[in-house]
Design a protein around this motif. Structure first.
Motif, PDB file in Angstrom:
ATOM      1  N   HIS A   1      -3.675   3.980  -1.590  1.00 34.38           N
ATOM      2  CA  HIS A   1      -3.555   3.240  -2.845  1.00 34.38           C
ATOM      3  C   HIS A   1      -3.054   1.814  -2.601  1.00 34.38           C
ATOM      4  O   HIS A   1      -2.021   1.609  -1.971  1.00 34.38           O
TER       5      HIS A   1
ATOM      6  N   LEU B   1      -1.287  -1.423  -3.884  1.00 34.30           N
ATOM      7  CA  LEU B   1      -0.284  -1.723  -4.902  1.00 34.30           C
ATOM      8  C   LEU B   1      -0.225  -3.207  -5.261  1.00 34.30           C
ATOM      9  O   LEU B   1       0.680  -3.627  -5.977  1.00 34.30           O
TER      10      LEU B   1
ATOM     11  N   ARG C   1       0.850  -1.190   0.000  1.00 34.00           N
ATOM     12  CA  ARG C   1       0.000   0.000   0.000  1.00 34.00           C
ATOM     13  C   ARG C   1       0.883   1.238   0.000  1.00 34.00           C
ATOM     14  O   ARG C   1       1.996   1.222   0.507  1.00 34.00           O
TER      15      ARG C   1
END
Length: 74
Positions: free
Chosen positions: A49, A51, A45
């Motif tokens: 967001h 990842l 993360r």
């Protein structure tokens, strides 16, 4: 199917490893490799967001037998 160890965290991968162009463990290019296989999902993360991304391993790191292309017999 061989159980593979958990892939490295997403934030520690190079762009090529994260994109699936290189082995997630050794960094070897997978562009001309036959026998690369999924190594699972690299998790991570960056703030809000996520990842998480599927990454791949070369046959040497995955322990898979290598496949060589053969020309057809005449």
């Amino acid at each position: 199917m061989n159980p593979l160890p958990e892939p490295p965290p997403a934030a520690s991968l190079t762009c090529a490893q994260y994109s699936g162009w290189a082995c997630c463990w050794c960094g070897k290019s997978l562009l001309d490799v036959i026998g690369a296989q999924s190594a699972g999902f690299a998790r991570g993360r960056s703030g809000a967001h996520v990842l998480d991304n599927e990454v791949y391993a070369c046959p040497d790191c995955a322990g898979a037998p290598t496949t060589q292309l053969r020309s057809p017999s005449p």
